[in-house]
Write a protein that holds these residues in place. Structure first.
Motif, short mmCIF file in Angstrom:
data_model
loop_
_atom_site.label_atom_id
_atom_site.label_comp_id
_atom_site.label_asym_id
_atom_site.label_seq_id
_atom_site.Cartn_x
_atom_site.Cartn_y
_atom_site.Cartn_z
N SER A 133 -32.78 3.08 -35.28
CA SER A 133 -33.48 2.23 -35.54
C SER A 133 -32.47 1.31 -35.74
CB SER A 133 -33.42 1.93 -36.01
OG SER A 133 -33.60 0.12 -36.27
N SER A 134 -31.49 0.26 -34.55
CA SER A 134 -30.67 -0.75 -34.11
C SER A 134 -30.41 -1.22 -35.38
CB SER A 134 -30.60 -1.53 -32.92
OG SER A 134 -31.70 -2.77 -33.35
N GLY A 135 -31.06 -1.25 -36.29
CA GLY A 135 -30.76 -2.44 -37.09
C GLY A 135 -31.40 -3.47 -36.70
N GLU A 136 -31.92 -4.01 -35.94
CA GLU A 136 -32.17 -5.42 -36.04
C GLU A 136 -33.72 -5.09 -36.40
OE1 GLU A 136 -30.77 -8.47 -32.48
OE2 GLU A 136 -31.51 -7.23 -32.09
N VAL A 137 -33.58 -6.40 -37.14
CA VAL A 137 -35.10 -6.82 -37.08
C VAL A 137 -35.24 -8.07 -37.36
CG1 VAL A 137 -36.99 -6.49 -39.30
CG2 VAL A 137 -35.18 -4.89 -39.25
N PHE A 138 -36.48 -8.65 -37.04
CA PHE A 138 -37.33 -9.89 -35.87
C PHE A 138 -38.60 -10.26 -37.46
CE2 PHE A 138 -35.34 -8.01 -32.12
CZ PHE A 138 -34.22 -9.60 -32.19
N PHE A 139 -38.31 -11.23 -38.15
CA PHE A 139 -39.52 -11.82 -39.14
C PHE A 139 -39.89 -12.97 -38.53
CE2 PHE A 139 -38.38 -9.37 -42.70
CZ PHE A 139 -37.01 -8.96 -42.65
N GLU A 140 -41.68 -12.91 -38.55
CA GLU A 140 -42.41 -13.98 -37.84
C GLU A 140 -42.62 -14.81 -38.92
OE1 GLU A 140 -44.96 -14.27 -34.18
OE2 GLU A 140 -46.24 -12.71 -35.41
N PHE A 141 -43.44 -16.15 -39.41
CA PHE A 141 -43.72 -16.42 -40.09
C PHE A 141 -44.70 -17.33 -39.66
CE2 PHE A 141 -40.84 -15.68 -43.96
CZ PHE A 141 -39.94 -15.62 -43.35
N THR A 142 -45.97 -17.19 -40.37
CA THR A 142 -47.08 -18.41 -40.15
C THR A 142 -48.18 -18.68 -41.15
OG1 THR A 142 -47.06 -16.39 -37.73
CG2 THR A 142 -49.18 -18.28 -38.65
N GLN A 143 -48.21 -19.73 -41.50
CA GLN A 143 -49.38 -20.41 -42.41
C GLN A 143 -51.01 -20.28 -42.22
OE1 GLN A 143 -47.38 -24.35 -43.89
NE2 GLN A 143 -49.66 -23.96 -45.33
N LEU A 144 -51.36 -19.71 -43.28
CA LEU A 144 -52.71 -19.48 -43.30
C LEU A 144 -52.61 -19.96 -44.58
CD1 LEU A 144 -52.60 -15.66 -41.75
CD2 LEU A 144 -52.86 -17.81 -40.46
N GLY A 145 -53.33 -21.67 -43.77
CA GLY A 145 -53.79 -22.32 -45.90
C GLY A 145 -52.68 -22.08 -46.36
N GLN A 146 -53.35 -21.72 -47.69
CA GLN A 146 -51.51 -21.75 -48.79
C GLN A 146 -51.62 -20.75 -48.76
OE1 GLN A 146 -50.97 -23.96 -51.32
NE2 GLN A 146 -52.19 -25.05 -49.79
N GLN A 147 -51.38 -19.68 -48.21
CA GLN A 147 -50.07 -18.78 -47.38
C GLN A 147 -49.67 -18.21 -46.09
OE1 GLN A 147 -54.20 -15.56 -47.67
NE2 GLN A 147 -54.17 -15.83 -50.00
N MET A 148 -48.42 -17.46 -46.39
CA MET A 148 -47.69 -16.79 -45.64
C MET A 148 -47.92 -16.22 -44.81
SD MET A 148 -45.28 -18.73 -43.37
CE MET A 148 -44.30 -20.08 -44.62
N ARG A 149 -48.65 -15.16 -43.71
CA ARG A 149 -48.41 -14.36 -42.98
C ARG A 149 -46.99 -13.76 -42.67
NH1 ARG A 149 -48.00 -11.96 -37.34
NH2 ARG A 149 -49.52 -10.39 -37.70
N VAL A 150 -46.21 -12.93 -42.90
CA VAL A 150 -44.76 -12.40 -42.64
C VAL A 150 -45.23 -11.30 -41.45
CG1 VAL A 150 -42.80 -12.90 -43.53
CG2 VAL A 150 -43.97 -13.75 -44.36
N ALA A 151 -44.42 -11.35 -40.25
CA ALA A 151 -44.33 -10.21 -39.57
C ALA A 151 -43.09 -9.78 -40.08
CB ALA A 151 -44.79 -10.18 -38.87
#
Length: 77
Positions: free
Chosen positions: A12-30
């Motif tokens: 791995s190059s060590g670079e990580v991307f994060f994606e945040f998506t709110q779903l009602g009262q929860q957060m989806r984090v990729a």
């Protein structure tokens, strides 16, 4: 949000991307490893801080990049 070096697993190059998506009262984090395009997803409560969410997602990504757990060890979610 990219993270610095030493965040990813082998190859791995060590670079990580994060994606945040709110779903009602929860957060989806990729969390996505830039070098391998490996992606993991967690669902967290909105009460958790962004740093906590990123930490959990990053730990899950590192575990996935490291491979399967050693034989005899229980799998933790």
């Amino acid at each position: 949000m990219p993270m610095g070096p030493n965040c990813g697993g082998q190859g791995s190059s060590g670079e990580v991307f994060f994606e945040f998506t709110q779903l009602g009262q929860q957060m989806r984090v990729a969390a996505i490893d830039a070098a391998t395009s490996t992606e993991v997803v967690i669902i967290a409560p909105l009460s958790a801080s962004r740093r906590q969410m990123q930490g959990i997602a990053l730990a899950k990504l590192k575990r996935k990049l490291a491979g399967s757990p050693a034989a005899g060890q229980p799998r933790r979610f």
